[in-house]
Structures are given as C-alpha cells and as structure tokens.
Design an enzyme around this catalytic site. Structure first.
Site, PDB file in Angstrom:
ATOM      1  N   ILE A  96       7.658  -4.125   6.078  1.00  0.00           N
ATOM      2  CA  ILE A  96       5.758  -4.318   5.247  1.00  0.00           C
ATOM      3  C   ILE A  96       5.362  -4.590   3.803  1.00  0.00           C
ATOM      4  O   ILE A  96       7.003  -4.475   3.585  1.00  0.00           O
ATOM      5  CB  ILE A  96       5.288  -2.326   5.297  1.00  0.00           C
ATOM      6  CG1 ILE A  96       6.235  -1.194   4.691  1.00  0.00           C
ATOM      7  CG2 ILE A  96       5.447  -1.438   6.747  1.00  0.00           C
ATOM      8  CD1 ILE A  96       6.104   0.033   4.592  1.00  0.00           C
ATOM      9  N   ASP A  97       4.433  -5.301   3.435  1.00  0.00           N
ATOM     10  CA  ASP A  97       4.273  -5.612   2.548  1.00  0.00           C
ATOM     11  C   ASP A  97       4.756  -4.639   1.508  1.00  0.00           C
ATOM     12  O   ASP A  97       4.872  -3.719   1.285  1.00  0.00           O
ATOM     13  CB  ASP A  97       3.487  -5.763   1.803  1.00  0.00           C
ATOM     14  CG  ASP A  97       2.376  -6.749   3.078  1.00  0.00           C
ATOM     15  OD1 ASP A  97       3.278  -7.990   4.309  1.00  0.00           O
ATOM     16  OD2 ASP A  97       1.468  -6.841   3.306  1.00  0.00           O
ATOM     17  N   LYS A  98       5.675  -5.301  -0.012  1.00  0.00           N
ATOM     18  CA  LYS A  98       5.791  -4.579  -0.657  1.00  0.00           C
ATOM     19  C   LYS A  98       4.650  -3.512  -1.549  1.00  0.00           C
ATOM     20  O   LYS A  98       5.229  -2.466  -1.490  1.00  0.00           O
ATOM     21  CB  LYS A  98       5.760  -5.725  -2.487  1.00  0.00           C
ATOM     22  CG  LYS A  98       5.640  -5.112  -4.036  1.00  0.00           C
ATOM     23  CD  LYS A  98       6.069  -6.378  -4.355  1.00  0.00           C
ATOM     24  CE  LYS A  98       6.479  -5.799  -6.157  1.00  0.00           C
ATOM     25  NZ  LYS A  98       6.582  -6.778  -6.967  1.00  0.00           N
ATOM     26  N   THR A 121       2.248  -2.028   0.179  1.00  0.00           N
ATOM     27  CA  THR A 121       2.103  -1.217   1.275  1.00  0.00           C
ATOM     28  C   THR A 121       3.554  -0.157   1.239  1.00  0.00           C
ATOM     29  O   THR A 121       4.489  -0.733   1.135  1.00  0.00           O
ATOM     30  CB  THR A 121       1.925  -1.679   2.640  1.00  0.00           C
ATOM     31  OG1 THR A 121       0.845  -2.881   2.534  1.00  0.00           O
ATOM     32  CG2 THR A 121       1.846  -0.307   3.364  1.00  0.00           C
ATOM     33  N   ARG A 149      -4.672  -5.866   6.480  1.00  0.00           N
ATOM     34  CA  ARG A 149      -5.421  -6.937   5.175  1.00  0.00           C
ATOM     35  C   ARG A 149      -6.156  -8.078   5.824  1.00  0.00           C
ATOM     36  O   ARG A 149      -7.542  -8.082   5.446  1.00  0.00           O
ATOM     37  CB  ARG A 149      -4.294  -7.487   3.948  1.00  0.00           C
ATOM     38  CG  ARG A 149      -3.282  -6.404   4.504  1.00  0.00           C
ATOM     39  CD  ARG A 149      -2.088  -6.877   2.970  1.00  0.00           C
ATOM     40  NE  ARG A 149      -2.330  -7.524   2.199  1.00  0.00           N
ATOM     41  CZ  ARG A 149      -1.802  -7.802   0.739  1.00  0.00           C
ATOM     42  NH1 ARG A 149      -0.661  -7.900   1.386  1.00  0.00           N
ATOM     43  NH2 ARG A 149      -2.069  -8.394   0.525  1.00  0.00           N
TER      44      ARG A 149
END
Length: 385
Positions: free
Chosen positions: A187-189, A191, A305
């Site tokens: 998962i994104d940094k 998030t 997003r």
C-alpha cells in the site's frame, strides 16, 4: 563470492552488477558490501519502462519481458533477470513484485524501473511495527502512515522491509528476493492499514495466487471532498460512474500512467488496464465531504485515489490527486484550523483484510481501527458539518 548476512569487518567492496544502455542514456546498477558486512545496492538515473506481454508469452517471466521490451532499450534477458532479482519489476495490474517463479499472464502489464541515484540499505533496522496476527506462515501488520513498504529510490532505508528484517530475519519468505523478503503486496507510503507478510514460501505462493485472482477482500475507509450522491448531476453525466443503489457507487475506467506525470495514474478509455472501484457512502458532512467504504474489484496502482479524483471527489489531503481544496473552517478553533492546514496525506486507511489462509485453507479476516490522525480529521469534519 557468496554474500550472506554474516557481520564481517571488511573494507567496502564495489561490485558492478550490470550496465544497461538505452537509446538516451546509460544506467549503472552498483552493489557493495559495507564495513558491517551488509549488502547495499546503488542505482543511477531513473526511468520506468511500461511493458505489455504478448498474447502467447513465454512461461519464463524474464524471457517474456525480454521479448516484449522494445529493441531501442537494448535490455538483454540476463539484464532483465538481474532487475527481477533486485525487485525492479512490478506488475502495474496488481502491484505484485516479479520473482523468477512468477507465472506469466497473456497481455499483462509490467513496470521495469531503471532506478535513480540512491543507496538501497538492506540492513535490519529496529523500527517498531504493530503486529495484528502472526503464525508460522504469515504475519498481518498494521502499517503506519509515512512508512514505505520496501527500499526504493527516494526511500533507501527506514522501510517496513528494514523493520521486518530486524524483527523476523531469516523467518521471512525468500520468494520476493533480497530486496523484498516476505512482501506479497503493497500500500502507498501515506496510506495506513493492513498488510499481510509471508513467512514461509508456501504461504507466499498461496497469497500471491489469491492476489492475482482478485479473491483477497480489502476494504478501505476514505474521506473525500464533496458529496457522493445519486442526486449529484455531475456523477450522473459521467460514463465511468453509475449507482448500484442509492448510496453505492461503481466507478470504472481503465487505469494507466499519466502521459505527462509519470508518478501518477490517470483514467483512459482506450489504453491501460480495466479497473473497478465500489464506494459506499457512510456519512455526509454537510455538502463539504463524505466518509466512504471503498473496496476493489481489481487492484491497480493508486486505484482508489485516481478513480475518486477522476469523478471530482479526490481524497482529502492527497498531495497528488486531491487538488488541495480548502475546507470551510468557520466553526473551528485555531488548533483545528492548523491541523487541517497541515493535513497533507491522503485520507485513506486499509481497514479490513480477508483471505483464505494458504496453509489451513480457512477464511481469516482482520480489522484495523482508524489511526489517530484520521480520527481527528473525522471529529473536525463533524464539527464543520
């Protein structure tokens, strides 16, 4: 020469792993052993190649990619194999990191990163992590906001992988290679939320197969700008948006990298990979914002997003897709106004995670409460409603 994790005091040795020549520039990948006996990887200038496999690709991922890469990049099979080994080949369809054992899928899409000048630090680091569940085969962790999952250009250390190496060491699955031990998905940094980590190779293979088949259930809590309602005339006019019930929105639209900004994704009708996001509105905050329960039918990069931004309801705080709208603050005190002004991460949290345990074959489900910053955001949104 065999490189191990044994700590041996020795002078730094620089080893040129490969030199990749393209029509525009040269790229060097450097490896070294530092004074602590830790393997370190270095990279020079950044470029991402987007590659789509043929309808009948080779069963070997390195050969299939070699066949698909345009000739002008002069990437040999051995060079692609090395890029796979250091974790620079990632599926743009589902975010999975390629390994030598990855099965090829016809027409699948891959990003091959020719990385920028950075040092990838594979040294274990004593970074606290929140463990939700652990057994002999897997770990479920609750990732904090701001933590990158694995070392990469721009984030050479201080990552989840560095923390996992410290806390679990050789217990982690080796399928992901030296750079991504145990890592099955990301998962994104910025998030927060749940991730599953593989300890055994059998668990890694089983989990990867479920992610590829889109059978893993993941729900996200999101806070977006504006009101997502069946009464919204803009949403009614969008081809990519349709309501399946009064408060359940289905967002479709192919996702591919933005034509001009390669760090973000965009929605297209004729290129990219198909993607479907469902968003159920849980709370309206006047006409200012909405709290959503989002889940993915597919798992493309930045899917939630990018989809929400495309329909005009970007995530609050998202520095890439959110457009940095200003929320009304007439009922807020100075501390609350400051909090909103400094809220600069996408308001997205991976709340639930469910999958079939790859060894016991039982369905397992996990839940994570909102982190403190999103709890504070929710309180403020209720106040300015």
């Amino acid at each position: 020469m065999t490189i191990t994790s044994t700590r041996v005091i020795m002078p730094q040795i620089i080893v040129i792993v490969s030199t990749i020549t393209s029509s525009r520039r040269n790229f060097k990948f450097l490896g070294s052993i530092n004074s602590g006996g830790v393997f370190v990887m270095s990279f020079k200038p950044s470029q991402v190649l987007e590659v789509s496999l043929s309808q009948d690709p080779s069963k070997r991922i390195d050969k299939a990619l070699c066949d698909a890469v345009p000739e002008k990049y002069s990437l040999s099979r051995s060079r692609i194999k090395r890029l796979i080994e250091i974790g620079c080949v990632v599926s743009s369809d589902n975010g999975l990191v390629a390994t030598s054992k990855t099965k090829t899928v016809p027409l699948s899409n891959w990003d091959i990163t020719l990385s920028s000048i950075e040092t990838i630090n594979m040294e274990p680091e004593n970074i606290p992590i929140q463990i939700v569940y652990e057994d002999n085969h897997l770990i479920v962790i609750n990732k904090s906001v701001g933590m990158v999952v694995h070392p990469a250009p721009g984030s050479p250390n201080g990552t989840l992988v560095n923390a996992l190496m410290y806390h679990f060491g050789s217990e982690l699955s080796a399928i992901g290679g030296k750079k991504r031990p145990g890592i099955v998905h990301r998962i994104d940094k910025d998030t927060s939320g749940l991730l599953v980590i593989a300890k055994s190779d059998v668990a890694h293979a089983g989990l990867a197969a479920q992610f590829e088949a889109h059978t893993v259930s993941r729900h996200y809590t999101a806070f977006c700008y504006g009101i997502i309602s069946i009464l919204n005339p803009r949403l009614k006019s969008l081809h990519e948006a349709s309501f399946e019930s009064s408060n359940l929105l289905r967002i479709s639209g192919n996702i591919a990298r933005h034509r001009f900004n390669r760090k973000k994704m965009a929605i297209y009708s004729n290129i990219g990979r198909s993607a479907v996001t469902r968003a159920k509105t849980e709370v309206f905050y006047g006409n200012i914002a909405s709290k959503l329960d989002c889940w993915l039918e597919t798992g493309r990069t930045h899917q939630i997003r990018a989809h929400l931004a495309h329909i005009g309801h970007g995530l609050i705080g998202d520095p890439v897709y959110g457009n940095r709208r200003k929320l009304k603050t007439k009922n807020l005190n100075e501390v609350e106004e400051t909090f909103l002004g400094n809220f600069k991460r996408q308001a997205l949290h991976a709340r639930t995670l469910s999958f079939e345990h790859p060894v016991t074959k039982q369905l397992v489900s996990f839940k994570s409460d909102l982190p403190e910053d999103l709890q504070q955001l929710e309180k403020i949104l209720k106040k300015i409603d």
